[in-house]
Each structure stands twice: as C-alpha cells, then as structure tokens.
Scaffold this motif. Structure first.
Motif, PDB file in Angstrom:
ATOM      1  N   ASP A  21       0.827  -1.206   0.000  1.00 53.25           N
ATOM      2  CA  ASP A  21       0.000   0.000   0.000  1.00 53.25           C
ATOM      3  C   ASP A  21       0.860   1.254   0.000  1.00 53.25           C
ATOM      4  OD1 ASP A  21      -2.713   1.335   0.447  1.00 53.25           O
ATOM      5  OD2 ASP A  21      -1.618   2.029   2.211  1.00 53.25           O
ATOM      6  N   ALA A  22       1.915   1.247   0.799  1.00 50.91           N
ATOM      7  CA  ALA A  22       2.794   2.414   0.868  1.00 50.91           C
ATOM      8  C   ALA A  22       3.529   2.628  -0.451  1.00 50.91           C
ATOM      9  CB  ALA A  22       3.801   2.237   2.010  1.00 50.91           C
ATOM     10  N   MET A  23       3.934   1.555  -1.116  1.00 48.40           N
ATOM     11  CA  MET A  23       4.688   1.684  -2.362  1.00 48.40           C
ATOM     12  C   MET A  23       3.845   2.292  -3.485  1.00 48.40           C
ATOM     13  SD  MET A  23       7.295  -1.555  -2.591  1.00 48.40           S
ATOM     14  CE  MET A  23       6.122  -2.858  -2.209  1.00 48.40           C
ATOM     15  N   VAL A  24       2.640   1.815  -3.642  1.00 49.31           N
ATOM     16  CA  VAL A  24       1.812   2.322  -4.742  1.00 49.31           C
ATOM     17  C   VAL A  24       1.353   3.751  -4.479  1.00 49.31           C
ATOM     18  CG1 VAL A  24       1.023   0.033  -5.416  1.00 49.31           C
ATOM     19  CG2 VAL A  24      -0.280   1.316  -3.716  1.00 49.31           C
ATOM     20  N   ALA A  59       9.885   3.429   0.987  1.00 41.50           N
ATOM     21  CA  ALA A  59       8.642   3.736   1.695  1.00 41.50           C
ATOM     22  C   ALA A  59       7.939   2.464   2.149  1.00 41.50           C
ATOM     23  CB  ALA A  59       7.721   4.548   0.799  1.00 41.50           C
ATOM     24  N   GLY A  60       7.959   1.413   1.291  1.00 39.93           N
ATOM     25  CA  GLY A  60       7.326   0.152   1.655  1.00 39.93           C
ATOM     26  C   GLY A  60       7.991  -0.519   2.826  1.00 39.93           C
ATOM     27  N   ALA A  61       9.331  -0.500   2.845  1.00 36.96           N
ATOM     28  CA  ALA A  61      10.072  -1.114   3.945  1.00 36.96           C
ATOM     29  C   ALA A  61       9.805  -0.378   5.259  1.00 36.96           C
ATOM     30  CB  ALA A  61      11.567  -1.101   3.628  1.00 36.96           C
ATOM     31  N   GLU A  62       9.777   0.949   5.211  1.00 33.90           N
ATOM     32  CA  GLU A  62       9.520   1.729   6.416  1.00 33.90           C
ATOM     33  C   GLU A  62       8.124   1.455   6.969  1.00 33.90           C
ATOM     34  OE1 GLU A  62      10.326   4.246   9.512  1.00 33.90           O
ATOM     35  OE2 GLU A  62      11.705   3.469   7.984  1.00 33.90           O
ATOM     36  N   ALA A  63       7.127   1.363   6.071  1.00 44.19           N
ATOM     37  CA  ALA A  63       5.757   1.101   6.513  1.00 44.19           C
ATOM     38  C   ALA A  63       5.620  -0.299   7.087  1.00 44.19           C
ATOM     39  CB  ALA A  63       4.790   1.286   5.336  1.00 44.19           C
ATOM     40  N   ALA A  64       6.298  -1.286   6.490  1.00 46.09           N
ATOM     41  CA  ALA A  64       6.205  -2.670   6.970  1.00 46.09           C
ATOM     42  C   ALA A  64       6.834  -2.831   8.351  1.00 46.09           C
ATOM     43  CB  ALA A  64       6.866  -3.604   5.962  1.00 46.09           C
ATOM     44  N   ARG A  65       7.921  -2.093   8.627  1.00 50.69           N
ATOM     45  CA  ARG A  65       8.586  -2.196   9.941  1.00 50.69           C
ATOM     46  C   ARG A  65       7.660  -1.759  11.068  1.00 50.69           C
ATOM     47  NH1 ARG A  65      13.057   0.038   7.003  1.00 50.69           N
ATOM     48  NH2 ARG A  65      14.689  -1.540   6.688  1.00 50.69           N
ATOM     49  N   LYS A  66       6.720  -0.868  10.793  1.00 48.40           N
ATOM     50  CA  LYS A  66       5.832  -0.367  11.834  1.00 48.40           C
ATOM     51  C   LYS A  66       4.824  -1.410  12.301  1.00 48.40           C
ATOM     52  CE  LYS A  66       6.132   4.426  10.248  1.00 48.40           C
ATOM     53  NZ  LYS A  66       5.394   5.596   9.697  1.00 48.40           N
ATOM     54  N   VAL A  67       4.522  -2.396  11.432  1.00 48.59           N
ATOM     55  CA  VAL A  67       3.495  -3.383  11.789  1.00 48.59           C
ATOM     56  C   VAL A  67       4.030  -4.812  11.800  1.00 48.59           C
ATOM     57  CG1 VAL A  67       1.600  -1.959  10.926  1.00 48.59           C
ATOM     58  CG2 VAL A  67       2.737  -3.548   9.370  1.00 48.59           C
TER      59      VAL A  67
END
Length: 214
Positions: A21-24, A59-67
C-alpha cells in the motif's frame, strides 16, 4: 523489460500488505504480484522507473517495519530478459497489455414526435336512429343558444319560444353563461325574464333549468 525491478520481503501477510500500500501511494510504479515462501515470508514485486522503484521500496520497507518484520529489500535496475523465465509478469507485452474494453456503438436515439390528429384523420360514422328528428331539434337548440343563425330561418324564427323536452340537463350544464342567457330567453315558461336573465349568473341559470326539467 521494465527499467527497474523492486522487491520487498516481509515476515507475515500484514506487513506485506502495508508495504504494498505504501509503495503504490508513494511513487508511480506498477504492482505486479507477490511470492510466498515458508516460513510465512512474502515478497512484494513492483516495476517502474529506477528512481520511482527506489523511492517506493524505501517507503514500503519503512511502513512494513511499523506493523511487522522486514526480511530483505532489493532493486534490480534494467533486469535481464531471461528473468522473465522466473517472473513471466516482467514481460513487456504483459505489462503493457490491458484488458480490452468493449466499445458499444451508441445507436442514435429515435425521436418520436406525436402527431396531433388532424380533422381529416377522424372518421365520423353517422348512425341513423328512430329518434333522428329529436337529435336535429337538439342541434338546432344548441346553435340557437350559441347565437348562430340558421340559413333556413329568419331572425323572427330565432326568437320563437321553445321547450326543454328534447334537451338534456347535461347539455344545458355544458353551456357558458352567455349561451345560457340566450337559451333562457327562448325557453317558454322560464322562471325569470328580461333584465333578470341578463343579471343572472351561470349557477342561477342552471338552477332554474333544473327546476324546469323536474
């Protein structure tokens, strides 16, 4: 082949979905699929320009680390054509190919104009009955009530006193006030006379006609 191929690998589905979701949302890239390997590792695959893919992967990696947990990220600029053997979705033809949209030819709308019936279109069928003379009398009375002069009668005949025997109450009630006054002057025994008829309104005249019809 696309200019760049980006990969983000997570442990768990939730983190993978968050990364996708963050990547797109971050860059103008195309999400082409996902790969799942045990134990519960999921890789999200994207393609696009090198700069766009790099920004999206970060951006995708950063968003995934949060959850969840990030296992690995990687970007392959200018991927070789032979990678399509492993990832058929990297084929340019499949990336460009779009689902054909059926074009429905719009048919011109028919405009239906309702034609008003002209007098010549209406056929009048005359039916002769035994009381034809009575109908003639009614027609004559109606014409006299409308102030029409009959060619076969002189002005003195139009003032001849008449009766209501051959005129229905419905026909009387269909007349306007001027017709009723004219007709009242020609009816024998009408309850009011002269200027009283001229001053009477339509309901009063109809009331007197109803009394005569009783």
């Amino acid at each position: 082949m696309p200019k760049a191929f980006g990969l983000v690998e997570t442990r768990g589905l939730v983190a993978a979905i968050e990364a996708a979701d963050a990547m797109v949302k971050t860059s103008n890239i195309k999400l082409i699929g996902k790969e799942r390997t045990d134990p519960a590792m999921i890789t999200i695959k994207i393609v696009g320009d090198v700069a766009a893919v790099k920004s999206a992967v970060e951006a995708g990696a950063e968003a995934a680390r949060k959850v969840g947990e990030i296992v690995a990220t990687h970007i392959i600029p200018q991927p070789d054509q032979q990678l399509t053997n492993l990832f058929p979705e990297l084929d340019d033809e499949k990336l460009i190919k779009k689902t054909p949209v059926e074009t429905v030819e719009e048919k011109p709308k028919k405009v239906v104009v309702e034609k008003s019936k002209q007098p010549e279109d209406v056929q009048v069928v005359e039916t002769k009955t035994s009381d034809e003379s009575a109908k003639d009398t009614i027609a004559r009375l109606r014409k006299e009530a409308l102030g029409e002069k009959q060619s076969s009668k002189s002005e003195s005949d139009s003032s001849e006193m008449m009766s209501l025997d051959n005129v229905s109450l419905d026909e009387v009630e269909s007349m306007n006030v001027h017709q009723l006054r004219h007709f009242a002057r020609s009816v024998a025994g009408f309850p009011i006379q002269g200027r009283e008829i001229s001053r009477a309104n339509r309901p009063e005249l109809i009331k007197h006609f109803r009394q005569l019809k009783k």
